[in-house]
Write a protein that holds these residues in place. Structure first.
Motif, PDB file in Angstrom:
ATOM      1  N   UNK A 189       0.808  -1.221   0.000  1.00 27.81           N
ATOM      2  CA  UNK A 189       0.000   0.000   0.000  1.00 27.81           C
ATOM      3  C   UNK A 189       0.841   1.272   0.000  1.00 27.81           C
ATOM      4  N   UNK A 190       2.141   1.159   0.273  1.00 32.92           N
ATOM      5  CA  UNK A 190       3.029   2.319   0.263  1.00 32.92           C
ATOM      6  C   UNK A 190       3.719   2.377  -1.096  1.00 32.92           C
ATOM      7  N   UNK A 191       3.526   3.499  -1.800  1.00 34.99           N
ATOM      8  CA  UNK A 191       4.050   3.621  -3.156  1.00 34.99           C
ATOM      9  C   UNK A 191       4.592   5.025  -3.397  1.00 34.99           C
ATOM     10  N   UNK A 192       5.525   5.101  -4.326  1.00 34.11           N
ATOM     11  CA  UNK A 192       6.011   6.396  -4.783  1.00 34.11           C
ATOM     12  C   UNK A 192       4.968   7.012  -5.717  1.00 34.11           C
ATOM     13  N   UNK A 193       4.927   8.339  -5.766  1.00 39.72           N
ATOM     14  CA  UNK A 193       4.014   9.038  -6.673  1.00 39.72           C
ATOM     15  C   UNK A 193       4.631   9.057  -8.068  1.00 39.72           C
ATOM     16  N   UNK A 194       3.874   8.554  -9.042  1.00 40.23           N
ATOM     17  CA  UNK A 194       4.369   8.431 -10.413  1.00 40.23           C
ATOM     18  C   UNK A 194       4.084   9.688 -11.230  1.00 40.23           C
ATOM     19  N   UNK A 195       4.937   9.907 -12.227  1.00 43.88           N
ATOM     20  CA  UNK A 195       4.735  10.963 -13.220  1.00 43.88           C
ATOM     21  C   UNK A 195       4.886  10.332 -14.595  1.00 43.88           C
ATOM     22  N   UNK A 196       4.060  10.751 -15.517  1.00 44.25           N
ATOM     23  CA  UNK A 196       4.114  10.240 -16.889  1.00 44.25           C
ATOM     24  C   UNK A 196       5.373  10.742 -17.579  1.00 44.25           C
ATOM     25  N   UNK A 197       6.037   9.828 -18.311  1.00 36.79           N
ATOM     26  CA  UNK A 197       7.226  10.160 -19.098  1.00 36.79           C
ATOM     27  C   UNK A 197       6.867  10.046 -20.578  1.00 36.79           C
ATOM     28  N   UNK A 198       7.280  11.038 -21.349  1.00 39.84           N
ATOM     29  CA  UNK A 198       7.081  11.033 -22.806  1.00 39.84           C
ATOM     30  C   UNK A 198       8.427  11.299 -23.469  1.00 39.84           C
ATOM     31  N   UNK A 199       8.720  10.551 -24.535  1.00 41.63           N
ATOM     32  CA  UNK A 199       9.947  10.774 -25.311  1.00 41.63           C
ATOM     33  C   UNK A 199       9.534  11.147 -26.728  1.00 41.63           C
ATOM     34  N   UNK A 200      10.036  12.295 -27.182  1.00 41.25           N
ATOM     35  CA  UNK A 200       9.777  12.749 -28.546  1.00 41.25           C
ATOM     36  C   UNK A 200      11.100  13.149 -29.194  1.00 41.25           C
ATOM     37  N   UNK A 201      11.436  12.468 -30.274  1.00 45.71           N
ATOM     38  CA  UNK A 201      12.658  12.755 -31.028  1.00 45.71           C
ATOM     39  C   UNK A 201      13.882  12.822 -30.107  1.00 45.71           C
ATOM     40  N   UNK A 202      13.949  11.878 -29.161  1.00 50.24           N
ATOM     41  CA  UNK A 202      15.091  11.775 -28.264  1.00 50.24           C
ATOM     42  C   UNK A 202      15.047  12.694 -27.061  1.00 50.24           C
ATOM     43  N   UNK A 203      14.039  13.545 -26.958  1.00 51.11           N
ATOM     44  CA  UNK A 203      13.900  14.454 -25.822  1.00 51.11           C
ATOM     45  C   UNK A 203      12.917  13.854 -24.809  1.00 51.11           C
ATOM     46  N   UNK A 204      13.279  13.914 -23.523  1.00 48.85           N
ATOM     47  CA  UNK A 204      12.470  13.321 -22.448  1.00 48.85           C
ATOM     48  C   UNK A 204      11.712  14.437 -21.732  1.00 48.85           C
ATOM     49  N   UNK A 205      10.409  14.189 -21.524  1.00 46.63           N
ATOM     50  CA  UNK A 205       9.550  15.133 -20.809  1.00 46.63           C
ATOM     51  C   UNK A 205       8.802  14.381 -19.701  1.00 46.63           C
ATOM     52  N   UNK A 206       8.507  15.074 -18.592  1.00 49.86           N
ATOM     53  CA  UNK A 206       7.649  14.515 -17.547  1.00 49.86           C
ATOM     54  C   UNK A 206       6.437  15.418 -17.407  1.00 49.86           C
ATOM     55  N   UNK A 207       5.320  14.823 -17.047  1.00 50.87           N
ATOM     56  CA  UNK A 207       4.073  15.563 -16.840  1.00 50.87           C
ATOM     57  C   UNK A 207       3.913  15.886 -15.367  1.00 50.87           C
ATOM     58  N   UNK A 208       3.517  17.121 -15.094  1.00 51.96           N
ATOM     59  CA  UNK A 208       3.230  17.556 -13.727  1.00 51.96           C
ATOM     60  C   UNK A 208       1.928  18.337 -13.732  1.00 51.96           C
ATOM     61  N   UNK A 209       1.264  18.366 -12.582  1.00 49.48           N
ATOM     62  CA  UNK A 209       0.067  19.185 -12.456  1.00 49.48           C
ATOM     63  C   UNK A 209       0.472  20.648 -12.434  1.00 49.48           C
ATOM     64  N   UNK A 210      -0.137  21.441 -13.279  1.00 47.77           N
ATOM     65  CA  UNK A 210       0.211  22.871 -13.359  1.00 47.77           C
ATOM     66  C   UNK A 210      -0.393  23.646 -12.207  1.00 47.77           C
TER      67      UNK A 210
END
Length: 123
Positions: A102-123
């Motif tokens: 039940x104990x877990x780390x908070x996940x963030x979505x990872x996207x890779x576009x043309x070799x560049x890595x992005x993470x999603x965060x709540x604005x």
């Protein structure tokens, strides 16, 4: 949601990580089995910088048929991160604590576009 640039994909080697600040939140991006995983750099125990902890194979106890201990060993094919504050251990593939599901780390979505890595965060 807001996407934040992390870096180039080749900056994070297999079994490696990069910790970034995204939208005011620290996030660790890890490469495990060729896949990028992103976790908030905040241990659910007491808020320690979990993504900056030691990375190691998961530790598990072997038991015999009568459930007596045969000792502990490092589990092949696993990769965990250990929070430097109190030693909480998390599977880097799933974010789950090694002993308490039940104990877990908070996940963030990872996207890779043309070799560049992005993470999603709540604005």
């Amino acid at each position: 949601m807001q996407e934040v640039f992390v870096g180039q994909e080749d900056e994070i080697p297999e079994g490696g990580r990069k910790v970034v600040v995204a939208g005011g939140i620290e996030i660790g991006v890890f490469r495990v089995d060729g896949q990028l995983q992103a976790w908030r750099n905040e241990c659910p125990h007491q808020g320690g910088p979990v993504c900056q902890g030691k990375m190691m194979k998961g530790v598990e106890e072997r038991l015999d048929a009568d459930r007596r201990s045969l000792g502990i060993h490092y589990k092949e094919g696993s990769l965990h991160v250990v929070c430097p504050w109190h030693g909480y251990e998390f599977d880097l593939r799933t974010g789950r604590h090694a002993g308490l599901d039940r104990i877990r780390l908070a996940a963030h979505k990872v996207t890779v576009r043309q070799g560049a890595v992005f993470v999603s965060v709540n604005a």
